[in-house]
Scaffold this motif. Structure first.
Motif, PDB file in Angstrom:
ATOM      1  N   GLN A 205      42.617  49.915  36.994  1.00 17.40           N
ATOM      2  CA  GLN A 205      41.387  49.143  37.107  1.00 17.40           C
ATOM      3  C   GLN A 205      41.707  47.816  37.781  1.00 17.40           C
ATOM      4  OE1 GLN A 205      38.575  50.352  36.511  1.00 17.40           O
ATOM      5  NE2 GLN A 205      37.072  48.796  36.053  1.00 17.40           N
ATOM      6  N   PRO A 206      41.658  47.765  39.119  1.00 16.86           N
ATOM      7  CA  PRO A 206      42.036  46.545  39.830  1.00 16.86           C
ATOM      8  C   PRO A 206      41.204  45.343  39.408  1.00 16.86           C
ATOM      9  CG  PRO A 206      41.790  48.391  41.340  1.00 16.86           C
ATOM     10  CD  PRO A 206      41.242  48.844  40.029  1.00 16.86           C
ATOM     11  N   GLN A 207      41.855  44.176  39.337  1.00 18.18           N
ATOM     12  CA  GLN A 207      41.180  42.931  38.964  1.00 18.18           C
ATOM     13  C   GLN A 207      41.358  41.904  40.082  1.00 18.18           C
ATOM     14  OE1 GLN A 207      39.454  42.602  36.033  1.00 18.18           O
ATOM     15  NE2 GLN A 207      39.986  44.730  35.499  1.00 18.18           N
ATOM     16  N   PHE A 208      40.254  41.280  40.458  1.00 14.52           N
ATOM     17  CA  PHE A 208      40.305  40.256  41.497  1.00 14.52           C
ATOM     18  C   PHE A 208      39.497  39.064  40.992  1.00 14.52           C
ATOM     19  CE2 PHE A 208      39.366  38.598  45.859  1.00 14.52           C
ATOM     20  CZ  PHE A 208      40.672  38.474  46.276  1.00 14.52           C
ATOM     21  N   ASN A 209      40.119  38.278  40.118  1.00 12.19           N
ATOM     22  CA  ASN A 209      39.395  37.221  39.432  1.00 12.19           C
ATOM     23  C   ASN A 209      39.343  35.931  40.246  1.00 12.19           C
ATOM     24  OD1 ASN A 209      41.939  36.080  39.160  1.00 12.19           O
ATOM     25  ND2 ASN A 209      42.232  36.882  37.089  1.00 12.19           N
ATOM     26  N   ALA A 210      38.778  34.890  39.627  1.00  9.90           N
ATOM     27  CA  ALA A 210      38.603  33.613  40.324  1.00  9.90           C
ATOM     28  C   ALA A 210      39.933  33.002  40.733  1.00  9.90           C
ATOM     29  CB  ALA A 210      37.815  32.647  39.448  1.00  9.90           C
ATOM     30  N   ASN A 211      40.969  33.175  39.926  1.00  7.99           N
ATOM     31  CA  ASN A 211      42.286  32.620  40.274  1.00  7.99           C
ATOM     32  C   ASN A 211      42.838  33.243  41.546  1.00  7.99           C
ATOM     33  OD1 ASN A 211      42.422  30.839  38.106  1.00  7.99           O
ATOM     34  ND2 ASN A 211      43.255  32.411  36.725  1.00  7.99           N
TER      35      ASN A 211
ATOM     36  N   ASP B  75      13.993  37.371  48.979  1.00 12.46           N
ATOM     37  CA  ASP B  75      13.146  36.228  48.634  1.00 12.46           C
ATOM     38  C   ASP B  75      12.571  36.318  47.222  1.00 12.46           C
ATOM     39  OD1 ASP B  75      13.234  34.772  51.129  1.00 12.46           O
ATOM     40  OD2 ASP B  75      12.051  36.415  51.985  1.00 12.46           O
ATOM     41  N   TYR B  76      13.043  37.265  46.435  1.00 12.28           N
ATOM     42  CA  TYR B  76      12.493  37.413  45.091  1.00 12.28           C
ATOM     43  C   TYR B  76      13.509  36.944  44.042  1.00 12.28           C
ATOM     44  CZ  TYR B  76      15.015  41.862  45.762  1.00 12.28           C
ATOM     45  OH  TYR B  76      15.951  42.827  46.050  1.00 12.28           O
ATOM     46  N   PRO B  77      13.056  36.686  42.807  1.00 12.41           N
ATOM     47  CA  PRO B  77      13.959  36.218  41.743  1.00 12.41           C
ATOM     48  C   PRO B  77      15.022  37.265  41.424  1.00 12.41           C
ATOM     49  CG  PRO B  77      11.651  35.911  41.108  1.00 12.41           C
ATOM     50  CD  PRO B  77      11.652  36.768  42.332  1.00 12.41           C
ATOM     51  N   ALA B  78      16.246  36.800  41.205  1.00 13.59           N
ATOM     52  CA  ALA B  78      17.340  37.708  40.874  1.00 13.59           C
ATOM     53  C   ALA B  78      18.381  36.983  40.031  1.00 13.59           C
ATOM     54  CB  ALA B  78      17.982  38.278  42.132  1.00 13.59           C
ATOM     55  N   VAL B  79      19.041  37.735  39.160  1.00 16.14           N
ATOM     56  CA  VAL B  79      20.116  37.235  38.300  1.00 16.14           C
ATOM     57  C   VAL B  79      21.335  38.118  38.552  1.00 16.14           C
ATOM     58  CG1 VAL B  79      20.879  36.998  35.903  1.00 16.14           C
ATOM     59  CG2 VAL B  79      18.539  36.338  36.537  1.00 16.14           C
ATOM     60  N   TYR B  80      22.510  37.506  38.638  1.00 14.90           N
ATOM     61  CA  TYR B  80      23.703  38.315  38.917  1.00 14.90           C
ATOM     62  C   TYR B  80      24.482  38.602  37.635  1.00 14.90           C
ATOM     63  CZ  TYR B  80      26.267  33.819  39.063  1.00 14.90           C
ATOM     64  OH  TYR B  80      26.804  32.578  38.766  1.00 14.90           O
ATOM     65  N   ALA B  81      25.070  39.782  37.576  1.00 13.81           N
ATOM     66  CA  ALA B  81      25.681  40.314  36.349  1.00 13.81           C
ATOM     67  C   ALA B  81      27.141  39.907  36.200  1.00 13.81           C
ATOM     68  CB  ALA B  81      25.549  41.835  36.341  1.00 13.81           C
ATOM     69  N   GLY B  82      27.692  40.258  35.047  1.00 14.63           N
ATOM     70  CA  GLY B  82      28.988  39.755  34.602  1.00 14.63           C
ATOM     71  C   GLY B  82      30.204  40.139  35.404  1.00 14.63           C
ATOM     72  N   PHE B  83      30.204  41.282  36.070  1.00 15.82           N
ATOM     73  CA  PHE B  83      31.389  41.685  36.830  1.00 15.82           C
ATOM     74  C   PHE B  83      31.367  41.148  38.258  1.00 15.82           C
ATOM     75  CE2 PHE B  83      31.498  45.049  33.520  1.00 15.82           C
ATOM     76  CZ  PHE B  83      32.746  44.719  33.012  1.00 15.82           C
ATOM     77  N   LEU B  84      30.469  40.186  38.494  1.00  8.78           N
ATOM     78  CA  LEU B  84      30.378  39.550  39.804  1.00  8.78           C
ATOM     79  C   LEU B  84      30.757  38.083  39.709  1.00  8.78           C
ATOM     80  CD1 LEU B  84      26.975  41.089  40.938  1.00  8.78           C
ATOM     81  CD2 LEU B  84      29.215  41.618  41.908  1.00  8.78           C
ATOM     82  N   ILE B  85      31.278  37.545  40.795  1.00  9.43           N
ATOM     83  CA  ILE B  85      31.592  36.119  40.893  1.00  9.43           C
ATOM     84  C   ILE B  85      30.714  35.519  41.986  1.00  9.43           C
ATOM     85  CG2 ILE B  85      33.355  34.405  41.431  1.00  9.43           C
ATOM     86  CD1 ILE B  85      35.478  36.358  40.536  1.00  9.43           C
ATOM     87  N   LYS B  86      30.068  34.412  41.654  1.00 12.62           N
ATOM     88  CA  LYS B  86      29.288  33.696  42.657  1.00 12.62           C
ATOM     89  C   LYS B  86      30.182  32.656  43.320  1.00 12.62           C
ATOM     90  CE  LYS B  86      25.302  30.661  43.288  1.00 12.62           C
ATOM     91  NZ  LYS B  86      24.284  29.839  42.601  1.00 12.62           N
TER      92      LYS B  86
ATOM     93  N   LEU C  43      28.105  36.721  46.540  1.00 16.55           N
ATOM     94  CA  LEU C  43      28.627  37.343  45.318  1.00 16.55           C
ATOM     95  C   LEU C  43      29.794  38.240  45.686  1.00 16.55           C
ATOM     96  CD1 LEU C  43      25.282  38.494  43.648  1.00 16.55           C
ATOM     97  CD2 LEU C  43      26.643  36.488  43.018  1.00 16.55           C
ATOM     98  N   MET C  44      30.799  38.274  44.804  1.00 18.77           N
ATOM     99  CA  MET C  44      31.940  39.143  45.037  1.00 18.77           C
ATOM    100  C   MET C  44      32.235  39.985  43.807  1.00 18.77           C
ATOM    101  SD  MET C  44      35.939  38.375  45.710  1.00 18.77           S
ATOM    102  CE  MET C  44      36.156  38.476  43.930  1.00 18.77           C
ATOM    103  N   ALA C  45      32.511  41.264  44.019  1.00 13.88           N
ATOM    104  CA  ALA C  45      32.890  42.165  42.935  1.00 13.88           C
ATOM    105  C   ALA C  45      34.319  41.852  42.506  1.00 13.88           C
ATOM    106  CB  ALA C  45      32.779  43.611  43.383  1.00 13.88           C
ATOM    107  N   ARG C  46      34.525  41.679  41.203  1.00 12.05           N
ATOM    108  CA  ARG C  46      35.848  41.244  40.755  1.00 12.05           C
ATOM    109  C   ARG C  46      36.665  42.321  40.060  1.00 12.05           C
ATOM    110  NH1 ARG C  46      35.932  39.598  35.209  1.00 12.05           N
ATOM    111  NH2 ARG C  46      33.870  39.449  34.236  1.00 12.05           N
TER     112      ARG C  46
ATOM    113  N   PHE D 242      33.772  28.683  41.626  1.00 10.34           N
ATOM    114  CA  PHE D 242      33.259  30.020  41.349  1.00 10.34           C
ATOM    115  C   PHE D 242      32.727  30.125  39.922  1.00 10.34           C
ATOM    116  CE2 PHE D 242      37.207  29.912  43.807  1.00 10.34           C
ATOM    117  CZ  PHE D 242      36.681  30.152  45.062  1.00 10.34           C
ATOM    118  N   THR D 243      31.678  30.925  39.750  1.00  8.51           N
ATOM    119  CA  THR D 243      31.114  31.152  38.422  1.00  8.51           C
ATOM    120  C   THR D 243      30.948  32.642  38.188  1.00  8.51           C
ATOM    121  OG1 THR D 243      28.897  30.824  39.342  1.00  8.51           O
ATOM    122  CG2 THR D 243      29.920  28.938  38.255  1.00  8.51           C
ATOM    123  N   TYR D 244      31.269  33.075  36.956  1.00 10.70           N
ATOM    124  CA  TYR D 244      31.105  34.468  36.569  1.00 10.70           C
ATOM    125  C   TYR D 244      29.646  34.727  36.183  1.00 10.70           C
ATOM    126  CZ  TYR D 244      36.183  34.970  36.503  1.00 10.70           C
ATOM    127  OH  TYR D 244      37.496  35.014  36.864  1.00 10.70           O
ATOM    128  N   GLY D 245      29.236  35.981  36.265  1.00 10.09           N
ATOM    129  CA  GLY D 245      27.843  36.327  36.058  1.00 10.09           C
ATOM    130  C   GLY D 245      27.413  36.453  34.605  1.00 10.09           C
TER     131      GLY D 245
END
Length: 424
Positions: free
Chosen positions: A346-352, A300-311, A283-286, A230-233
Motif C-alpha cells: 500500500q504505497p504512501q506518499f504523504n506531506a513529508n 463551480d459547485y460546492p465540494a469537500v475533499y476527503a481524507g486520503f487526499l492532500i490539498k 488535490l493529490m492522492a496520498r 499542505f492539508t489533509y482532507g
C-alpha cells in the motif's frame, strides 16, 4: 448487412457440421514451466515466450520475454508455429477462456494451450473469431458453478465449433475466409483508432515535457516545501445526496480531472467548512495505487475533499497552480514521486514526501516575469489539454462503437443452427 439473411446467403443451403477442436486441429500444444530463477535461460534469449496475460492482446506479433533453447528444453514446452490459436487455460482475473492469434513462432507457459490447423481445410482465423464468441461458455465448462477452476486439454479437444460444408474443403474454406474478412475489417478499424489515440497522447506528453525544459540559468528548481503547505482532507461517510460533492481519491480520473461518474456527497457544516474547495485548487492522492496523482478542481459547485487526499496550498506570488498541475502530469514529477513513495503493498506518499518534490520555477529573480512565463506555458498546454480531452472523449467512444459493431456482426455471422444434441 441485413440480419440473418447475409449468413443464409453466404451458406446458400450448405450443410453445417459441428466438429470438435480435437477432430480438426492438426496438433494441440500444452505449455511449459521453465525455471524462472535460472538467469541463463532468459538472458540473450531469442525464442518468444508467451505468458497468459498476453492473450488479451488478441494478435501476438511479439512477446515481452524471450527464452533460450536450453530454457525451452527445460520447460517441456514446444515451439508453436505461427498462425496458431492460443487459449488461456487459467490466469488472473478474467483471462481464462480468452483467445489470441499468434503471428510468430513461439512457446507458451503452462497456463496456455495452442492449436494448429491444416489451413487448406480450416482457417485458424475463423477458429479464433468463433472462440471469441465462446468466452462465457468456456469459462462455464471450466468452473461449473463455483466460479473457479481451469480449462484443460481434454476440455479444449472436446469443444465443438461449426464447420460449413465439411465435405467440400474448398467451399468450406471460402465461407470461413469471407467471415474472417468481414470481422478482420472491423478489427482493423478499431486498431487504427486505438493507434491514433495513443499517438495523440504521446504527442501531448512530448510537447508538455519540452515546454517544461529550461536552459541553464533560466530556472531554479524549488521544493514544494519552500513554496507551499499542505492539508489533509475530511474524514466522513459519503452519501448519495447532500449540499456538496464529496471528492474522494477514486474521483481523480486518468487525466488528472474530477470524474463525473458515480458522484457522492456530504452535508456542509462548521466542521467541514475548512475542507471546501475553490476553483483551481489542487488535490493529490496520498495512498494506494493512485498515489501521487494530482487533480485540479475546475468546477463551480460546492465540494469537500476527503481524507486520503492532500490539498496543495501554493504561494501564488511564486507559482501558478495550473502550471504546477501540468508539471504534476509530466515525467519530471513522476521520476521524483516514484523514488519518494514509501510502503510496500500500500504505497504512501504523504506531506513529508510531497515537500521534497522539486519544481522548475522560470526566472526566479523576476517574480512577474516568472509568472508571465508560467502563464504562457499554461496557455499552450491548456490548448493541448483541450485537444487531448476532445480526443480522449471522442476516440474511445468511437473505439467502443467499433468494438460493439464487431461483436454484433461476429455473433451474427456465427449464428449457425445448433442441434440440440450438441453440447459444449
Amino acid at each position: 448487412m441485413s440480419e440473418l439473411s447475409y449468413l443464409e446467403k453466404l451458406l446458400d443451403g450448405v450443410e453445417v457440421e459441428w466438429k470438435s477442436l480435437g477432430e480438426i486441429a492438426t496438433k494441440i500444444y500444452s505449455g511449459g514451466t521453465p525455471d524462472t530463477k535460472r538467469k541463463e535461460y532468459w538472458e540473450n534469449g531469442t525464442i518468444p515466450w508467451m505468458s497468459s496475460g498476453e492473450v488479451n492482446l488478441k494478435n501476438i506479433e511479439r512477446t515481452e520475454k524471450y527464452i533460450t533453447e536450453a530454457g525451452l528444453n527445460n520447460s517441456s514446452a514446444k515451439l508453436v508455429p505461427r498462425n496458431s490459436v492460443v487459449i488461456a487455460l487459467a490466469g488472473q482475473g478474467k483471462t481464462r477462456g480468452k483467445v489470441a492469434r499468434i503471428r510468430i513462432a513461439l512457446a507458451t507457459n503452462q497456463s496456455l494451450a495452442a492449436l494448429t490447423f491444416d489451413e487448406k481445410k480450416f482457417s485458424s482465423d475463423y477458429v479464433f473469431h468463433f472462440l471469441e464468441t465462446q468466452y462465457e461458455s468456456l469459462r462455464q465448462i471450466s468452473s461449473g458453478n463455483s466460479g473457479r477452476g481451469g480449462l484443460n486439454l481434454q476440455m479444449i479437444s472436446a469443444y465443438k465449433i461449426p464447420i460449413p460444408c465439411p465435405d467440400n474443403p474448398e467451399k468450406s474454406l471460402a465461407i470461413q475466409s469471407e467471415i474472417v474478412r468481414i470481422l478482420d475489417k472491423f478489427s482493423e478499424l478499431t486498431a487504427e483508432l486505438t493507434a491514433e489515440l495513443n499517438m495523440r497522447k504521446k504527442q501531448y506528453n512530448y510537447y508538455r515535457d519540452q515546454l517544461l525544459r529550461f536552459k541553464e540559468g533560466e530556472v531554479e528548481w524549488k521544493t514544494l516545501g519552500e513554496i507551499g503547505d499542505f492539508t489533509y482532507g475530511y474524514a466522513a461517510k459519503a452519501m448519495d445526496s447532500g449540499d456538496a460533492r464529496f471528492v474522494r481519491i477514486t474521483d481523480i480520473n486518468k487525466d488528472g480531472k474530477l470524474s463525473k461518474e458515480n458522484p457522492m456527497y456530504v452535508e456542509l457544516n462548521e466542521e467541514n467548512e475548512k475542507y471546501t474547495l475553490d476553483k483551481n485548487d489542487l488535490l493529490m492522492a496520498r495512498t494506494g495505487a493512485t498515489f501521487g496523482k494530482t487533480m485540479i478542481f475546475e468546477e463551480d459547485y460546492p465540494a469537500v475533499y476527503a481524507g486520503f487526499l492532500i490539498k496543495l496550498n501554493l504561494n501564488k506570488t511564486i507559482i501558478n497552480a495550473k502550471y504546477y498541475w501540468h508539471f504534476a502530469q509530466s515525467d519530471f514529477f513522476w521520476e521524483q514521486a516514484n523514488k519518494l513513495v514509501s510502503g510496500g503493498g500500500q504505497p504512501q506518499f504523504n506531506a513529508n514526501a510531497l515537500k521534497q518534490v522539486r519544481v522548475p520555477i522560470p526566472y526566479p529573480s523576476h517574480p512577474q516575469k516568472s509568472l508571465d512565463e508560467q502563464g504562457r506555458i499554461v496557455d499552450i498546454l491548456d490548448k493541448f489539454d483541450a485537444i487531448a480531452a476532445s480526443i480522449t472523449e471522442g476516440l474511445p467512444r468511437e473505439i467502443e462503437l467499433r468494438q460493439k459493431q464487431y461483436e454484433y456482426y461476429r455473433d451474427l455471422l456465427f449464428s449457425f443452427p445448433k442441434p440440440e444434441t450438441v453440447s459444449n
